[in-house]
Design a protein around this motif. Structure first.
Motif, short mmCIF file in Angstrom:
data_model
loop_
_atom_site.label_atom_id
_atom_site.label_comp_id
_atom_site.label_asym_id
_atom_site.label_seq_id
_atom_site.Cartn_x
_atom_site.Cartn_y
_atom_site.Cartn_z
N ALA A 35 9.43 82.38 70.63
CA ALA A 35 8.43 81.70 71.46
C ALA A 35 7.38 81.02 70.60
N ARG A 36 6.94 81.69 69.53
CA ARG A 36 5.96 81.09 68.63
C ARG A 36 6.53 79.85 67.95
N ALA A 37 7.78 79.93 67.53
CA ALA A 37 8.41 78.78 66.87
C ALA A 37 8.56 77.62 67.83
N ALA A 38 8.90 77.91 69.09
CA ALA A 38 9.02 76.85 70.09
C ALA A 38 7.68 76.16 70.30
N SER A 39 6.59 76.95 70.33
CA SER A 39 5.26 76.38 70.50
C SER A 39 4.89 75.51 69.31
N THR A 40 5.20 75.97 68.10
CA THR A 40 4.92 75.19 66.89
C THR A 40 5.70 73.88 66.89
N THR A 41 6.97 73.95 67.23
CA THR A 41 7.82 72.75 67.25
C THR A 41 7.34 71.75 68.30
N ALA A 42 6.85 72.27 69.43
CA ALA A 42 6.39 71.40 70.51
C ALA A 42 5.20 70.55 70.10
N LYS A 43 4.47 70.98 69.08
CA LYS A 43 3.28 70.24 68.63
C LYS A 43 3.63 69.07 67.73
N THR A 44 4.89 68.97 67.28
CA THR A 44 5.29 67.83 66.47
C THR A 44 5.30 66.56 67.32
N THR A 45 4.93 65.44 66.73
CA THR A 45 4.80 64.21 67.50
C THR A 45 6.14 63.57 67.84
N SER A 46 7.14 63.78 67.01
CA SER A 46 8.45 63.17 67.26
C SER A 46 9.50 63.86 66.41
N SER A 47 10.75 63.63 66.76
CA SER A 47 11.85 64.14 65.95
C SER A 47 13.13 63.44 66.36
N ARG A 48 14.08 63.48 65.47
CA ARG A 48 15.44 63.07 65.82
C ARG A 48 16.23 64.31 66.21
N VAL A 225 11.71 75.08 65.06
CA VAL A 225 13.10 75.26 65.48
C VAL A 225 13.94 74.13 64.90
N ARG A 226 14.94 74.49 64.12
CA ARG A 226 15.83 73.50 63.51
C ARG A 226 17.15 73.37 64.27
N ARG A 227 17.55 74.46 64.91
CA ARG A 227 18.77 74.43 65.73
C ARG A 227 18.59 75.43 66.86
N LEU A 228 19.12 75.08 68.02
CA LEU A 228 19.13 76.02 69.14
C LEU A 228 20.47 75.91 69.85
N ALA A 229 20.87 77.02 70.45
CA ALA A 229 22.12 77.07 71.21
C ALA A 229 21.85 77.86 72.48
N VAL A 230 22.25 77.30 73.62
CA VAL A 230 21.96 77.90 74.92
C VAL A 230 23.20 77.80 75.80
N THR A 231 23.42 78.82 76.63
CA THR A 231 24.44 78.78 77.67
C THR A 231 23.76 78.90 79.02
N MET A 232 23.98 77.91 79.91
CA MET A 232 23.33 77.89 81.21
C MET A 232 24.37 77.78 82.31
N SER A 233 24.06 78.38 83.46
CA SER A 233 24.94 78.30 84.62
C SER A 233 24.14 77.88 85.84
N MET A 234 24.80 77.10 86.72
CA MET A 234 24.19 76.73 88.00
C MET A 234 25.16 77.05 89.11
N GLY A 235 24.63 77.48 90.26
CA GLY A 235 25.47 77.90 91.36
C GLY A 235 26.08 76.75 92.13
N ALA A 236 27.12 77.06 92.89
CA ALA A 236 27.84 76.05 93.67
C ALA A 236 26.96 75.44 94.75
N ALA A 237 25.96 76.16 95.23
CA ALA A 237 25.12 75.66 96.32
C ALA A 237 24.38 74.40 95.92
#
Length: 278
Positions: A35-48, A225-237
């Motif tokens: 969470a701290r790293a995400a907050s730090t990364t969010a303060k950067t002005t831009s990125s590729r 944060v230099r790399r992130l990996a996430v698995t997300m699911s959404m319901g049929a509704a």
């Protein structure tokens, strides 16, 4: 499934992927290292960024995509290019032999996406951009994104916002990402924490059909944060078919210059005006 419905589903998948790229504003929701790293990364002005993903869309089939882009935090805008690998039946319905898409997103007032692709040739004149107001579409799907993305967070991504709701973070090793030494974390995204005191986010959590999601993050010595990996699911509704998406993204070249301009009105067709798109 009509071409219009296929187009709508594809756009929703693109929206889901767009929520996992770029940078997002906001304060850390927990004293967690990720969470701290995400907050730090969010303060950067831009990125590729560079990303790759696979999607299991139930009865529609499975497909994958990859791409790259740049996010401008100052102007809350971004650009990316995506390339798809789709099932043959799906490709026949959208009528394209060049499954790729260019996208511009503008978060200066709400969140508007512009997409240009030969995938849309049966729906719009060649070369035109399809405009999609994400907030309006989300409301049709039963989720009010206007309450999620406020004026300080109206950017094309909520990935770092989600990482700010990390829990049970644990170090699993160290790796070099694009030549930069990082610490590798495994954790869960806690949707209940993310949705605390926010009715609309609770609705989004219900739509996803789960209260947490497994994720990984690679964090450099500067706490970014230099790399992130996430698995997300959404319901049929919400989509008419269950959908699971696994995505990995690299963030790099922090502070990169970006000159992103939305297309002019004469080059744009609004998604809501397309017959059969709802």
């Amino acid at each position: 499934m009509t071409p219009g419905r296929v187009l709508s589903l594809l756009c929703l998948v693109v929206c889901a992927s767009a929520t996992l790229v770029g940078c997002a504003g906001g304060d850390a929701l927990a004293l967690d290292p990720v969470a701290r790293a995400a907050s730090t990364t969010a303060k950067t002005t831009s990125s590729r960024f560079e990303f790759r993903a696979s999607v299991d869309a139930g009865s529609v089939g499975s497909f994958s995509f990859h791409g790259n882009g740049v996010f401008d935090g100052r102007n809350k805008s971004g650009w990316m290019n995506m390339h798809f690998a789709m099932p043959p039946a799906f490709q026949l319905q959208v009528g394209s032999t060049d499954p790729s898409m260019e996208m511009i997103f503008d978060g200066s007032d709400g969140l508007v996406m512009y997409m240009r692709s030969s995938l849309f040739d049966k729906m719009v004149p060649t070369g035109k951009w399809v405009k999609m107001d994400l907030e309006k579409m989300a409301k049709k799907e039963g989720v009010d994104l206007g309450a999620i993305m406020n004026a300080n967070q109206a950017d094309p991504s909520q990935s770092l916002r989600m990482l700010m709701a990390s829990s049970n973070s644990r170090v699993t090793g160290s790796e070099r990402i694009r030549g930069v030494q990082t610490t590798h974390y495994a954790f869960n995204i806690d949707f209940k924490k993310l949705a605390h005191d926010n009715k609309q986010l609770r609705q989004l959590t219900q739509a996803m059909g789960s209260v947490s999601a497994p994720a990984e993050a690679w964090i450099d010595a500067k706490g970014r944060v230099r790399r992130l990996a996430v698995t997300m699911s959404m319901g049929a509704a919400q989509l008419g078919t269950p959908m699971t998406m696994t995505m990995t993204e690299d963030l790099y070249d922090f502070g990169a210059r970006a000159n992103i301009t939305p297309p002019s009105d004469d080059l744009v067709v609004d998604l809501s005006s397309l017959s059969g798109s709802s």
